[in-house]
Enzyme design. Structure first.
Site, PDB file in Angstrom:
ATOM      1  N   GLN A 149       0.846  -1.196   0.000  1.00  0.00           N
ATOM      2  CA  GLN A 149       0.000   0.000   0.000  1.00  0.00           C
ATOM      3  C   GLN A 149       0.884   1.249   0.000  1.00  0.00           C
ATOM      4  OE1 GLN A 149      -2.598   0.549   3.391  1.00  0.00           O
ATOM      5  NE2 GLN A 149      -4.077   1.730   2.239  1.00  0.00           N
ATOM      6  N   GLY A 277       0.932  -0.748  11.687  1.00  0.00           N
ATOM      7  CA  GLY A 277       0.386  -2.011  11.223  1.00  0.00           C
ATOM      8  C   GLY A 277      -0.074  -1.898   9.792  1.00  0.00           C
ATOM      9  N   MET A 278      -0.197  -3.034   9.149  1.00  0.00           N
ATOM     10  CA  MET A 278      -0.727  -3.098   7.784  1.00  0.00           C
ATOM     11  C   MET A 278      -1.674  -4.285   7.712  1.00  0.00           C
ATOM     12  SD  MET A 278      -0.898  -1.894   4.746  1.00  0.00           S
ATOM     13  CE  MET A 278      -2.085  -2.630   3.624  1.00  0.00           C
ATOM     14  N   GLU A 279      -2.878  -3.982   7.243  1.00  0.00           N
ATOM     15  CA  GLU A 279      -3.991  -4.936   7.314  1.00  0.00           C
ATOM     16  C   GLU A 279      -3.949  -6.016   6.239  1.00  0.00           C
ATOM     17  OE1 GLU A 279      -4.016  -1.734   6.412  1.00  0.00           O
ATOM     18  OE2 GLU A 279      -5.588  -1.255   4.970  1.00  0.00           O
ATOM     19  N   HIS A 303      -7.487  -1.979  15.191  1.00  0.00           N
ATOM     20  CA  HIS A 303      -7.543  -1.211  13.947  1.00  0.00           C
ATOM     21  C   HIS A 303      -7.319  -2.109  12.725  1.00  0.00           C
ATOM     22  CE1 HIS A 303      -6.870   2.450  11.424  1.00  0.00           C
ATOM     23  NE2 HIS A 303      -6.096   1.595  10.748  1.00  0.00           N
ATOM     24  N   GLU A 304      -6.232  -2.859  12.752  1.00  0.00           N
ATOM     25  CA  GLU A 304      -5.919  -3.690  11.579  1.00  0.00           C
ATOM     26  C   GLU A 304      -6.978  -4.778  11.389  1.00  0.00           C
ATOM     27  OE1 GLU A 304      -3.957  -2.183   9.831  1.00  0.00           O
ATOM     28  OE2 GLU A 304      -2.894  -1.004  11.339  1.00  0.00           O
ATOM     29  N   HIS A 307     -10.023  -3.456   9.634  1.00  0.00           N
ATOM     30  CA  HIS A 307      -9.865  -3.355   8.175  1.00  0.00           C
ATOM     31  C   HIS A 307     -10.376  -4.613   7.454  1.00  0.00           C
ATOM     32  CE1 HIS A 307      -7.918   0.389   7.143  1.00  0.00           C
ATOM     33  NE2 HIS A 307      -6.912   0.219   7.988  1.00  0.00           N
ATOM     34  N   GLU A 326      -9.895   4.285   5.998  1.00  0.00           N
ATOM     35  CA  GLU A 326      -9.296   4.594   7.307  1.00  0.00           C
ATOM     36  C   GLU A 326     -10.259   5.223   8.311  1.00  0.00           C
ATOM     37  OE1 GLU A 326      -6.648   3.251   8.165  1.00  0.00           O
ATOM     38  OE2 GLU A 326      -5.732   2.727   6.242  1.00  0.00           O
ATOM     39  N   ASP A 381       0.561   8.640  -1.074  1.00  0.00           N
ATOM     40  CA  ASP A 381       1.088   8.699   0.275  1.00  0.00           C
ATOM     41  C   ASP A 381       0.770  10.045   0.952  1.00  0.00           C
ATOM     42  OD1 ASP A 381       2.523   6.858   1.832  1.00  0.00           O
ATOM     43  OD2 ASP A 381       4.203   8.275   1.908  1.00  0.00           O
ATOM     44  N   TYR A 389      -8.153   9.555   8.629  1.00  0.00           N
ATOM     45  CA  TYR A 389      -8.293   8.755   9.846  1.00  0.00           C
ATOM     46  C   TYR A 389      -9.247   9.405  10.852  1.00  0.00           C
ATOM     47  CZ  TYR A 389      -4.296   5.842   8.508  1.00  0.00           C
ATOM     48  OH  TYR A 389      -3.475   4.961   7.873  1.00  0.00           O
TER      49      TYR A 389
HETATM   50  N1  BES Z   1      -3.407   0.757   5.987  1.00  0.00           N
HETATM   51  C1  BES Z   1      -2.718   1.508   6.963  1.00  0.00           C
HETATM   52  C2  BES Z   1      -1.274   1.722   6.639  1.00  0.00           C
HETATM   53  C3  BES Z   1      -1.006   2.429   5.332  1.00  0.00           C
HETATM   54  C4  BES Z   1      -1.830   3.434   4.855  1.00  0.00           C
HETATM   55  C5  BES Z   1       0.105   2.097   4.605  1.00  0.00           C
HETATM   56  C6  BES Z   1      -1.545   4.059   3.642  1.00  0.00           C
HETATM   57  C7  BES Z   1       0.386   2.717   3.404  1.00  0.00           C
HETATM   58  C8  BES Z   1      -0.451   3.698   2.913  1.00  0.00           C
HETATM   59  C9  BES Z   1      -2.849   0.872   8.356  1.00  0.00           C
HETATM   60  O1  BES Z   1      -4.071   0.258   8.598  1.00  0.00           O
HETATM   61  C10 BES Z   1      -2.754   1.974   9.369  1.00  0.00           C
HETATM   62  O2  BES Z   1      -3.596   2.824   9.350  1.00  0.00           O
HETATM   63  N2  BES Z   1      -1.758   1.942  10.225  1.00  0.00           N
HETATM   64  C11 BES Z   1      -1.554   2.920  11.260  1.00  0.00           C
HETATM   65  C12 BES Z   1      -1.974   2.412  12.606  1.00  0.00           C
HETATM   66  C13 BES Z   1      -3.335   2.768  13.044  1.00  0.00           C
HETATM   67  C14 BES Z   1      -3.569   2.292  14.478  1.00  0.00           C
HETATM   68  C15 BES Z   1      -3.744   4.186  12.883  1.00  0.00           C
HETATM   69  C16 BES Z   1      -0.071   3.192  11.373  1.00  0.00           C
HETATM   70  O3  BES Z   1       0.708   2.443  10.794  1.00  0.00           O
HETATM   71  O4  BES Z   1       0.301   4.142  12.030  1.00  0.00           O
HETATM   72 ZN    ZN Z   2      -5.621   1.702   8.797  1.00  0.00          ZN
END
Ligand code: BES
Ligand code: ZN
Length: 608
Positions: A149, A277-279, A303-304, A307, A326, A381, A389
């Site tokens: 992602q 984390g990555m879901e 959170h994950e 998803h 998100e 990105d 979020y």
């Molecule tokens: N899917 C995201 C990570 C992501 C988003 C990777 C966009 C690349 C591009 C993941 O679910 C996420 O939101 N991770 C958060 C943690 C969460 C508890 C807010 C992180 O990694 O900070």
């Molecule tokens: Zn997320």
């Protein structure tokens, strides 16, 4: 050319132009309206010496009548041969377009629905981090993990790299002996002697959920359908921290319907993982920085897991609709946390999220504050801010407040059901709301989705817990000593979130205050990454000598961008800090994943 064939050609041209106009996807060259990838089979060898994945991708296609070419996204792939049914096909790579890479156009044979692409990845493939044994926790074996992602899948798999296309996949991955491979698919729980691992993902997923990790992995079960993978020395702590995982799965199902992915496992990666984390479906990829030893950072698992509904089941159609992934997930995460740990606890999380959101809104350009983003021509990105979020979360919380929890929950459950394994745009979501949610007219959704800032009707978060922390801050600033604060506010009962709020609410401190606080609360020694991060913000602000060694070890010891970005940003605010940032970054950069490296390069500059 006679006039008839001219008009046929003209019509074909106009039609084609219309199709490409209508179907042009923001961050992908794919034309799924003509040819869509339905299934992917990967056959890859993992070569740690060359830092390359080498092998083939076989794609099963859904061809519309008359479609003659398949268009795929690639970035840095070396393609050696493309064939169908044993016959070579003509293919062409387009111009390189910064973060998008190159379009791969394959001329399809008259008939047939399968093509095989033989290729290898480049050692610099952005999705992939190749770690030497020294860069792992146990320091014995090398490690590899991917992060696809948003648009990095194309750096390791030729694919239609858009969340608007879904495919099933299977894979055969060959790894060196002593290592194990796991993917976002059905997974092994033990090593085998052959070093060959086979995978299957039967539910259709978008490309950004393709994932692979290879290392010296051990597995331990957490319950009937969950478990955890990590390097051997991490496993015990990982199992302890994830104690409530099964409870979370049940709580989630209770809220919004069945978990549709069979197993839910988590892998703790080496500390360079750039995200919390990555879901990845069936197998969340997680940072070891949530292993606090007291289960205080497990909202990330909620959170994950969430998803698995919001994002993996119902997917944002474009990265402009990222809040559908998100925002829904933060909302769902909060509901899981509330159901397991109670409202008092989840309201602390909500308050921290609101404070962070307000702070970030103050820094974002107006257009980037809309829920509906505008990322065409930019790296998706850029959309990873607290807008998707936390503004997303507060909008959905507002919906809950206006509609009433019972009706709102029923609506959401129906939404996940109705659009399971489909992609959604913000507009199709609104349409669905208007048609199916009683009271939708009372939602001020335009103000939330198509405007900057936070609407005046933004929910209020009342938390006595954190109000008490604010009193502690005031008392401290008002002259009470740290030990008086400790006793009158019973800080031994505080959780990570109390401490986060305390440190975030305190103004810039003097060296004397830093000394005193550190002596009383041992912030420099904290093993909790969130507290460490907030403390180090003060260390930089005060240029607090005794904290600098910790700053160095924190910035070199882990690569989570959420921690690196604000600390480096604060460092470069002063001349002295800038020197320190450069010095630390020169050592640390080689250990960071490309995602973090790219961000920090933009703050500190590329070391010479
Ligand atoms: N899917 C995201 C990570 C992501 C988003 C990777 C966009 C690349 C591009 C993941 O679910 C996420 O939101 N991770 C958060 C943690 C969460 C508890 C807010 C992180 O990694 O900070
Ligand atoms: Zn997320």
């Amino acid at each position: 050319m006679n006039s008839k064939s001219f008009f046929v050609l003209l019509a074909a041209f106009v039609l084609n132009a219309q199709v490409s106009q209508a179907q042009k996807l923001p961050h992908s060259c794919a034309r799924p309206d003509q040819v869509a990838v339905k299934h992917l089979h990967l056959d890859l060898k993992v070569d740690f010496d060359a830092k390359q994945l080498v092998g083939s991708a076989t794609l099963k296609l859904d061809r519309k009548d008359g479609a003659t070419e398949l268009r795929l996204d690639t970035n840095g792939l070396k393609i050696t041969k493309i064939s169908a049914g044993g016959a070579d096909l003509k293919w062409e790579l387009g111009e390189h377009m910064s973060s998008l890479g190159k379009a791969l156009t394959i001329a399809l044979p008259e008939s047939g629905d399968e093509v095989t692409i033989e290729y290898s990845t480049s050692p610099g493939a952005e999705a992939v981090q190749w770690l030497s044994p020294e860069q792992t926790t146990d320091k014995v074996h090398p490690f590899l993990f991917t992060q696809s992602q948003a648009i990095l899948a194309r750096t390791w798999v030729p694919c239609q790299d858009t969340p608007a296309v879904r495919m099933t996949y299977s894979a055969k991955i060959s790894v060196p002996p002593a290592l194990m491979a796991v993917m976002s698919a059905s997974n092994p729980q033990e090593k085998n002697d052959t070093g060959v691992y086979e995978f299957e993902m039967k539910q259709p997923i978008p490309s950004y959920l393709l994932a692979l990790a290879v290392g010296d992995l051990k597995f331990q079960s957490l319950g009937p359908r969950s478990g955890v993978y990590s390097e051997p020395s991490v496993l015990k702590r990982a199992v302890y921290e994830l104690h409530d995982t099964e409870k979370m799965i049940s709580a989630a199902e209770e809220l919004y319907g069945p978990y549709r992915w069979d197993r839910y496992d988590v892998i703790f990666l080496p500390s360079s993982f750039p995200f919390g984390g990555m879901e990845n479906p069936r197998l969340t990829f997680a940072t070891p920085t949530i292993l606090a030893g007291d289960r205080s950072l497990v909202a990330l698992i909620a959170h994950e897991l969430a998803h698995s509904w919001s994002g993996n089941l119902v997917t944002n159609a474009t990265w402009d609709d990222f809040w559908l992934n998100e925002g829904f997930t933060v909302y769902f995460e909060q509901r899981i946390m509330e159901s397991i740990y109670g409202r008092k606890y989840s309201e602390m999380l909500a308050r921290l999220s609101l404070d962070g959101l307000k702070e970030e809104i103050a820094e974002l350009k107006a257009r980037d504050q809309w829920l509906k983003l505008s990322l065409t021509g930019r790296n998706p990105d850029d959309g990873m801010t607290s807008i998707a979020y936390d503004k997303g979360y507060f909008f959905l919380r507002k919906c809950e407040e206006v509609i009433g929890r019972e009706k709102w929950d029923a609506f959401l459950k129906g939404y996940f059901d109705k659009f399971a394994f489909k992609s959604m745009t913000t507009e199709s979501f609104i349409e669905y709301v208007d048609a199916n949610l009683e009271g939708a007219d009372k939602l001020n959704y335009k103000q939330w989705i198509y405007a900057e800032g936070l609407p005046a009707d933004c929910p209020v978060v009342e938390t006595e817990e954190l109000a008490n922390v604010e009193k502690a801050c005031e008392a401290y600033i008002g002259g009470k000593s740290a030990s008086e604060i400790a006793s009158s506010f019973e800080t031994q009962k505080w959780t990570t979130h109390h401490w986060n709020h305390f440190l975030r609410e305190l103004p810039k401190l003097s060296t004397k205050q830093m000394d005193e606080l550190d002596a009383e609360f041992q912030f420099t020694q904290s093993g909790n990454s969130e507290i460490t991060h907030d403390w180090l913000t003060h260390v930089i602000g005060t240029q607090y000598e005794p904290g600098l060694a910790k700053l160095d070890s924190f910035l070199t010891g882990q690569g989570r961008r959420k921690f690196l970005q604000p600390l480096y940003t604060k460092l470069v605010e002063t001349e002295q800090g800038k020197q320190l940032a450069k010095q630390i970054y020169a050592k640390a950069r080689g250990g960071y994943h490309a995602v973090s490296r790219q961000t920090i390069d933009g703050i500190v500059g590329v070391p010479e």
